[in-house]
Write a protein that holds these residues in place. Structure first.
Motif, PDB file in Angstrom:
ATOM      1  N   ARG A   1       0.855  -1.186   0.000  1.00 42.99           N
ATOM      2  CA  ARG A   1       0.000   0.000   0.000  1.00 42.99           C
ATOM      3  C   ARG A   1       0.892   1.236   0.000  1.00 42.99           C
ATOM      4  NH1 ARG A   1      -4.278  -2.864   3.836  1.00 42.99           N
ATOM      5  NH2 ARG A   1      -5.573  -3.668   2.147  1.00 42.99           N
ATOM      6  N   THR A   2       0.539   2.192  -0.861  1.00 42.36           N
ATOM      7  CA  THR A   2       1.369   3.392  -0.998  1.00 42.36           C
ATOM      8  C   THR A   2       0.581   4.646  -0.640  1.00 42.36           C
ATOM      9  OG1 THR A   2       0.805   3.646  -3.343  1.00 42.36           O
ATOM     10  CG2 THR A   2       2.755   2.335  -2.823  1.00 42.36           C
ATOM     11  N   ASN A   3       1.275   5.582  -0.053  1.00 45.84           N
ATOM     12  CA  ASN A   3       0.762   6.937   0.193  1.00 45.84           C
ATOM     13  C   ASN A   3      -0.592   6.939   0.900  1.00 45.84           C
ATOM     14  OD1 ASN A   3       1.002   9.746   0.097  1.00 45.84           O
ATOM     15  ND2 ASN A   3      -0.047   9.902  -1.865  1.00 45.84           N
ATOM     16  N   GLN A   4      -0.756   6.074   1.891  1.00 47.13           N
ATOM     17  CA  GLN A   4      -2.004   6.082   2.657  1.00 47.13           C
ATOM     18  C   GLN A   4      -2.167   7.423   3.360  1.00 47.13           C
ATOM     19  OE1 GLN A   4      -0.819   2.289   4.642  1.00 47.13           O
ATOM     20  NE2 GLN A   4      -2.980   1.765   4.407  1.00 47.13           N
ATOM     21  N   TRP A   5      -3.443   7.886   3.399  1.00 47.69           N
ATOM     22  CA  TRP A   5      -3.792   9.161   4.021  1.00 47.69           C
ATOM     23  C   TRP A   5      -3.026  10.340   3.415  1.00 47.69           C
ATOM     24  CZ3 TRP A   5      -8.101   8.421   6.428  1.00 47.69           C
ATOM     25  CH2 TRP A   5      -8.359   7.190   7.034  1.00 47.69           C
ATOM     26  N   GLY A   6      -2.524  10.157   2.166  1.00 53.39           N
ATOM     27  CA  GLY A   6      -1.861  11.259   1.470  1.00 53.39           C
ATOM     28  C   GLY A   6      -0.606  11.760   2.139  1.00 53.39           C
ATOM     29  N   VAL A   7       0.083  10.875   2.872  1.00 52.23           N
ATOM     30  CA  VAL A   7       1.244  11.306   3.647  1.00 52.23           C
ATOM     31  C   VAL A   7       2.369  11.841   2.763  1.00 52.23           C
ATOM     32  CG1 VAL A   7       2.157   8.950   3.719  1.00 52.23           C
ATOM     33  CG2 VAL A   7       2.890  10.606   5.436  1.00 52.23           C
ATOM     34  N   PHE A   8       2.444  11.394   1.507  1.00 52.28           N
ATOM     35  CA  PHE A   8       3.514  11.843   0.618  1.00 52.28           C
ATOM     36  C   PHE A   8       3.043  12.855  -0.425  1.00 52.28           C
ATOM     37  CE2 PHE A   8       5.117   7.558   1.887  1.00 52.28           C
ATOM     38  CZ  PHE A   8       6.219   8.008   2.606  1.00 52.28           C
ATOM     39  N   GLY A   9       1.835  13.391  -0.233  1.00 53.06           N
ATOM     40  CA  GLY A   9       1.356  14.431  -1.129  1.00 53.06           C
ATOM     41  C   GLY A   9       0.480  13.904  -2.238  1.00 53.06           C
ATOM     42  N   ARG A  10      -0.162  14.821  -2.950  1.00 53.61           N
ATOM     43  CA  ARG A  10      -1.141  14.471  -3.977  1.00 53.61           C
ATOM     44  C   ARG A  10      -0.525  13.946  -5.260  1.00 53.61           C
ATOM     45  NH1 ARG A  10      -5.519  19.482  -3.589  1.00 53.61           N
ATOM     46  NH2 ARG A  10      -6.122  19.149  -1.400  1.00 53.61           N
TER      47      ARG A  10
END
Length: 634
Positions: free
Chosen positions: A540-549
């Motif tokens: 799973r990648t970038n859950q909850w937008g932690v690394f930006g849009r």
């Protein structure tokens, strides 16, 4: 299993509903359009016991010594129309002067049947509100599809359901503007649905007070998610509450102006909402014992918010039970504390140990930060676990479990840093043996018995500035061995573990900089499969937008067929093996840098429009892995 039904309640309901007189407004109109600007003004003059409840018994039945009534009561009169609340009320047959519990369900849910039935079997009168207006569960002997078909919650000219909503505007999400379904015709905190449901909950306390089986001096409240926020707020505004257990809600908010805080999910909050709607307004008013029951990764009961905002709750009132690695769920050892908490404060039948004391020593041995926990030893301590993290993002961080060593009455553990620019977050779990009388109790669906129960410390937070002042050294480094397997599934969270087709084991460990994948590396592990099985490996990648849009937030999936063997088998996953479930994402990820979670399961079924559909099959044999590591790359 035999059920006894009563149709008389339905007739009584029709008679009562036809004879309810139109009452004066429960909350008078605003004077000259001036809106409340704090809780005193918001609730000024309101007495939740002053209006008749006009209670209706819609249906009644009996099962295994528990009497259940499906009831409705009048919340109040708003804009010239009555609002009524449906609820499930369970009580031990023949019980008198009982402690009582009020249950507040979460978003999109409905009144609980099995929760209050378990409460009643454990010696409580229990009322579960159907504030969201969804279908109410009943035994199939009442209706074959398992849901009540009769009168429901009816907010009249207002709408505080969730969901479905008549009002296209969701007034739970911070909107207090006026519309056809709001109490006030101008922007006002009385337009928040949280306020309306709190009115209903305060009226529910009045209902419990008036029941012949209930001791009105012993009423507690609990709720999950949105119900957790409501529980916290109710405990702050109504002195009839003697004990409260919010689950996954009620943490409060952190304003963006508070830049000194590491972590947190900060928001810019409106001053009126902060003073009248937010948990922050209610927390200073809590005077009853309260148990914070929430896991480390929860998206709604954010742990950093709780750590900061709940500092004002006195130690003598507060207990905490924090499940590691979970989101919106509790394990059985932590979940059991809710029952024990009410046993203590509503029955005086038990005494939970005090909150363990956790201290951070910024410069421990060799300049390495050290965590020291001192538990309450009034009961024999079964185990102590210390967790810390260097990740500022609360819902995706990995909590490192570090081995604690006992020194006298305390346990200590080193918490090495990789960089002096990293913050530190830590807490401790102390487990005690569950007394035999509580090892087998009635539990709602999804909750199990536990030989141990767990009390947590407060969360300790340190900003990077403290390290330079203390002379702390950064000594930690990257490690290719993610999980040797020595501690079983200690660093994972597991779900549906007793259901072979649907079990999942997941870990955020690959997001921690210490175990993040090198460029071009392969993810490798060994697994035991004594039968033919198929395994889905999900990144799973970038859950909850932690690394930006700009970074895809999706699941990347690959599967492996495993042949029956008594030996350990090696599974190797390359970046190019991974298929994105999101049809708008093309190709595999270019690196491991934005991975937030690794999941293992016997199948994968994404969304209806997802690219990957891999129906799960029942897993046969053990579920063991070891030597989870990175190979190759740089």
């Amino acid at each position: 299993m035999k059920w006894k039904h009563s149709a008389a309640g339905t007739v009584l309901a029709l008679i009562l509903s036809a004879s309810i007189p139109l009452a004066a407004e429960s909350f008078p109109p605003l004077k000259d359009g001036h809106i409340p600007r704090d809780l005193d003004a918001l609730w000024n003059g309101y007495d939740p016991a002053s209006e008749p409840l006009h209670t209706e018994i819609l249906r009644e039945w009996e099962n295994d010594g528990v009497v259940t009534r499906l009831i409705r009561y009048q919340i109040g009169t708003f804009k010239g129309a009555a609002s009524t609340m449906a609820a499930i009320y369970c009580v031990p047959k023949g019980g008198t002067r009982l402690p009582a519990l009020l249950h507040l369900h979460g978003g999109g849910q409905s009144a609980s049947l099995d929760g209050p039935m378990a409460d009643a079997a454990n010696g409580y009168a229990s009322l579960s509100l159907n504030w969201g207006g969804n279908r109410i569960p009943v035994p199939k002997s009442i209706h074959p599809d398992g849901f009540w078909q009769g009168p429901q919650t009816d907010w009249g000219k207002l709408d505080a359901t969730h969901p479905p909503q008549r009002n296209p505007i969701n007034h739970f999400t911070g909107n207090i503007a006026a519309d056809d379904f709001t109490l006030d015709a101008v922007e006002s905190p009385r337009n928040a649905n949280w306020f309306l449901v709190l009115i209903a909950a305060r009226r529910a306390l009045t209902f419990l007070e008036q029941q012949a089986e209930v001791d009105p001096s012993r009423i507690g409240v609990y709720g999950h998610s949105m119900g957790g926020k409501l529980t916290t707020n109710l405990a702050g505004i109504d002195r009839r509450i003697r004990a409260a257990v919010p689950s996954c809600g009620g943490c409060g908010e952190i304003d963006v102006s508070q830049t000194e805080l590491p972590g947190c999910l900060k928001t810019r909050t409106d001053a009126i909402q902060q003073a009248c709607v937010s948990d922050n307004a209610y927390l200073p008013r809590i005077s009853c014992p309260i148990l914070w029951l929430s896991p480390t990764q929860d998206f709604h009961g954010i742990i950093d918010h709780m750590a900061w905002n709940w500092r004002i709750v006195p130690d003598e009132l507060l207990r905490l039970s924090i499940t590691p690695h979970q989101n919106h769920l509790h394990d059985d050892a932590h979940g059991l504390t809710r029952h024990l908490f009410f046993e203590q404060h509503l029955k005086q039948a038990f005494a939970l140990p005090k909150t363990p004391r956790l201290v951070l020593h910024a410069r421990g041995a060799e300049g390495i930060p050290c965590l020291e926990v001192t538990p309450d030893d009034s009961r024999p301590v079964h185990s102590v676990a210390i967790y810390y993290s260097l990740d500022p993002h609360p819902t995706t961080r990995f909590w490192r479990h570090v081995r604690a060593v006992k020194h006298g009455s305390s346990w200590t553990a080193a918490a090495p840093l990789m960089s002096l620019d990293q913050p530190l977050f830590a807490y401790a779990d102390v487990s005690y043996e569950t007394p035999p009388i509580y090892q087998k109790i009635a539990r709602p669906a999804g909750a199990g018995d536990s030989p141990n129960y767990t009390i947590s410390s407060r969360v300790v937070t340190a900003a990077p500035a403290i390290w330079k002042t203390a002379g702390t050294r950064a000594t930690d480094h990257a490690d290719r061995m993610i999980d040797a397997g020595d501690d079983g599934w200690c660093d994972w969270h597991r779900s549906n573990w007793g259901h072979p087709p649907l079990w999942t084991a997941a870990t955020a460990k690959i997001k921690d900089p210490k175990w993040r994948g090198p460029k071009g590396a392969r993810l490798v592990f060994e697994i035991r499969s004594t039968s033919d099985n198929t395994l889905a490996v999900v990144i799973r990648t970038n859950q909850w937008g932690v690394f930006g849009r700009q970074v895809p937030a999706t699941d990347y999936v690959t599967t492996r067929k495993l042949k029956a063997s008594p030996d350990w088998q090696t599974v190797s996953v390359r970046l190019e093996d991974l298929v994105p479930n999101d049809p708008e994402v093309e190709g595999p990820p270019s690196d491991w840098d934005t991975a937030t979670e690794l999941c293992l399961s016997p199948g994968y079924q994404g969304t209806a429009k997802g690219r990957v559909q891999f129906p799960p099959k029942a897993w046969q044999g053990p579920r063991e892995i070891r030597k989870l590591r990175w190979e190759g790359g740089r």
